[in-house]
Design a protein around this motif. Structure first.
Motif, short mmCIF file in Angstrom:
data_model
loop_
_atom_site.label_atom_id
_atom_site.label_comp_id
_atom_site.label_asym_id
_atom_site.label_seq_id
_atom_site.Cartn_x
_atom_site.Cartn_y
_atom_site.Cartn_z
N ALA A 1 0.87 -1.18 0.00
CA ALA A 1 0.00 0.00 0.00
C ALA A 1 0.90 1.23 0.00
N HIS B 1 -12.84 -7.11 -2.52
CA HIS B 1 -11.84 -6.51 -1.64
C HIS B 1 -12.50 -5.93 -0.40
N GLY C 1 -9.22 -1.81 8.49
CA GLY C 1 -8.65 -0.78 9.36
C GLY C 1 -7.13 -0.84 9.34
N SER C 2 -6.52 -0.15 10.28
CA SER C 2 -5.07 -0.06 10.29
C SER C 2 -4.56 -0.26 11.71
N GLN C 3 -3.28 -0.65 11.81
CA GLN C 3 -2.65 -0.84 13.12
C GLN C 3 -3.48 -1.86 13.93
N GLY D 1 -7.10 -6.65 2.08
CA GLY D 1 -6.62 -5.33 2.49
C GLY D 1 -5.38 -5.42 3.36
N GLY D 2 -5.10 -4.31 4.06
CA GLY D 2 -3.90 -4.26 4.91
C GLY D 2 -4.28 -4.06 6.35
N GLY D 3 -3.42 -3.34 7.08
CA GLY D 3 -3.74 -3.01 8.47
C GLY D 3 -2.93 -3.75 9.51
N PRO E 1 -0.33 -4.84 2.77
CA PRO E 1 0.33 -4.18 3.91
C PRO E 1 1.05 -2.91 3.46
N GLY E 2 0.91 -1.86 4.25
CA GLY E 2 1.67 -0.63 4.00
C GLY E 2 2.59 -0.40 5.18
N ARG E 3 1.96 -0.06 6.31
CA ARG E 3 2.70 0.23 7.53
C ARG E 3 3.68 -0.88 7.92
N TYR F 1 3.55 6.64 6.81
CA TYR F 1 2.66 7.80 6.97
C TYR F 1 3.35 8.96 7.68
C1 LIG Z 1 -4.28 2.28 3.74
C2 LIG Z 1 -4.68 1.05 3.08
C3 LIG Z 1 -3.90 -0.11 3.19
C4 LIG Z 1 -2.67 -0.17 4.06
O1 LIG Z 1 -2.93 -0.05 5.40
P1 LIG Z 1 -1.73 -0.30 6.44
O2 LIG Z 1 -2.37 -0.06 7.75
O3 LIG Z 1 -0.67 0.67 6.13
O4 LIG Z 1 -1.29 -1.71 6.26
C5 LIG Z 1 -4.28 -1.22 2.48
N1 LIG Z 1 -5.38 -1.22 1.70
C6 LIG Z 1 -6.16 -0.13 1.57
C7 LIG Z 1 -7.34 -0.18 0.68
C8 LIG Z 1 -5.85 1.03 2.25
O5 LIG Z 1 -6.63 2.11 2.12
#
Ligand SMILES: *Cc1c(COP(=O)(O)O)cnc(C)c1O
Length: 433
Positions: free
Chosen positions: A63, A204, A208-210, A245-247, A290-292, A389
């Motif tokens: 992400a 998809h 959420g995140s974290q 998704g991620g989070g 995954p982003g974070r 971020y």
């Molecule tokens: C922000 C986002 C992510 C990544 O979230 P992280 O908490 O950084 O892993 C993945 N998918 C979608 C659709 C998002 O908006």
């Protein structure tokens, strides 16, 4: 990388990717954003190996909104990952970096006509449809160009991760995606199935995140499998991909208990196998975003200590040469971080201070209660786990130039984003008179 895992050289200087942090500060100046690229790769490999052990078909899509620069897209491409983009600007940066367009997923709750046209013209791998307006807009763009594209439907599955309100996205009352319970998702499916220019490859959801627990992902897998099975029965449609998704959460401070990628992936795989067997569905391919978790722990923000204010019997404010312009998360989400004195890593802690930024906002406090050795002006502060971020949300508030970004790996440092100059700040300004 939390403080207990850091390493120092004989002078007690913090090492990042085997490079002395004080040398980085001297060479490139502060505030400075530093990434340990070896650690980024390690985290990617942990996700890849965890999936490989489950035997599932999978795809990991970084992400990129967590940190999106040309160099970062190049690292992601070299590791064979896909990437998510959420704007024309991220798409432009990825393409400029030579990222393969067919490995990109395009997200967003209000993609503009121009952005969708750009995605179609550059043959982006998949467009994640978010709402009815977008279905209609994309349909017209495809018809005008006699083009086709792969799409997924973003669903709001009615599952909320236990996390900050601003980082929850899967609950019913959210700005993202087609609501499942009210039937919007099924209506979207029917619309897309009637558009020959769109090839639906999956569904998809991003809850959420974290996120620290596996429970949310368990529920999500069950929900998506049940939707896929219902649609298979009602509409005879097969969805080859479930995108979760991620989070995936990371450890910012001792209060956080991050779960290793292996544990998340094993749970997801086990739940998926049970759920698909029950509903007589073939095993779908699993995508995660995954982003974070990929960039967060690998990032360090380096700051130089400047002024200090001691209020007798109350508090001490220690100020550094950066702040909310390079990391807005503490001000925006009350996000907590650890920080250390990078040139005195082994010195004993002697006091607790508010670590303050230099921006004209009382809320510009980087760490509210930070235990530190005694510091002097010129000391180097390293804030830890700032890779996600932070720089990607950086601003020019107070007309401060945004910091430089350096990648380090195996003892080598490479500048990957130059520090902004004052001339950059007025580059777009036009005189009025
Ligand atoms: C922000 C986002 C992510 C990544 O979230 P992280 O908490 O950084 O892993 C993945 N998918 C979608 C659709 C998002 O908006």
């Amino acid at each position: 990388m939390i403080s207990s895992e850091l390493t120092a050289n004989e002078q007690g200087h913090l090492l990042i990717g085997k490079v002395d942090a004080t040398e980085l500060a001297q060479t490139y100046g502060t505030p400075l954003v530093v990434y340990d690229v070896g650690q980024i790769r390690q985290q990617i490999h942990a996700f890849q190996q965890s999936f490989a052990q489950t035997g599932l078909h999978y795809q990991i899509s970084y992400a990129s909104k967590a940190f999106a620069t040309v160099a970062m897209y190049q690292v992601i491409a070299a590791e064979g990952l896909h990437a998510d983009v959420v704007s024309g600007g991220e798409l432009y940066t990825a393409l400029h970096a030579g990222f393969p367009a067919d490995h990109l997923s395009f997200h967003g709750n209000n993609k503009t006509r121009a952005e969708l046209e750009m995605a179609v013209e550059n043959h982006v791998g998949v467009i994640i449809l978010d709402n009815f307006h977008e279905v209609d807009l994309l349909k017209r763009i495809l018809q005008e160009r006699s083009a086709t594209t792969k799409v997924m439907l973003r669903l709001t599955p009615g599952i909320s991760a236990h996390t900050h309100r601003y980082t929850q996205t899967g609950q019913v009352d959210s700005k993202f995606g087609f609501d499942v319970d009210s039937g919007q998702a099924t209506r979207a499916l029917q619309e897309v199935l009637a558009i020959p220019q769109m090839q639906l490859i999956g569904i998809h959801a991003h809850i959420g995140s974290q996120i620290f627990g596996v429970a949310g992902f368990d529920l999500l897998v069950k929900k998506l499998v049940s939707i896929a099975a219902d649609w298979q029965e009602q509409f005879n449609v097969t969805l080859p991909i479930l995108n979760l998704g991620g989070g995936f959460g990371i450890t910012y401070t001792q209060e956080d208990t991050a779960i290793a990628p292996a544990e998340f992936i094993q749970h997801i795989a086990a739940t998926l196998k049970t759920a698909t067997t029950e509903r007589h569905l073939p095993l779908p391919e699993i995508w995660i975003e995954p982003g974070r978790a990929i960039v967060g722990p690998a990032g360090y923000n380096l700051y130089t200590v400047g002024s200090r204010k001691d209020i007798p019997n109350l508090a001490s404010y220690l100020s550094v040469d950066g702040g909310m312009g390079d990391n807005i998360r503490p001000a925006l989400y009350q996000a907590k971080y650890e920080a250390v004195v990078a040139n005195k890593l082994n010195a004993p802690q002697q006091e607790t201070v508010h670590l303050a930024g230099k921006y004209c906002e009382s809320g510009d406090i980087l760490v509210d209660q930070l235990a530190l050795p005694r510091t002097e002006p010129g000391d180097l502060i390293a804030m830890l786990d700032t890779g996600a971020y932070g720089y990607s949300m950086a601003s020019n508030y107070n007309r401060n130039p945004r910091p430089a970004v350096v990648f380090v790996e195996q003892g080598q440092a490479k500048l990957v984003v130059r520090r902004e100059t004052y001339a950059d700040l007025i580059r777009l300004d036009e005189p009025y008179q």
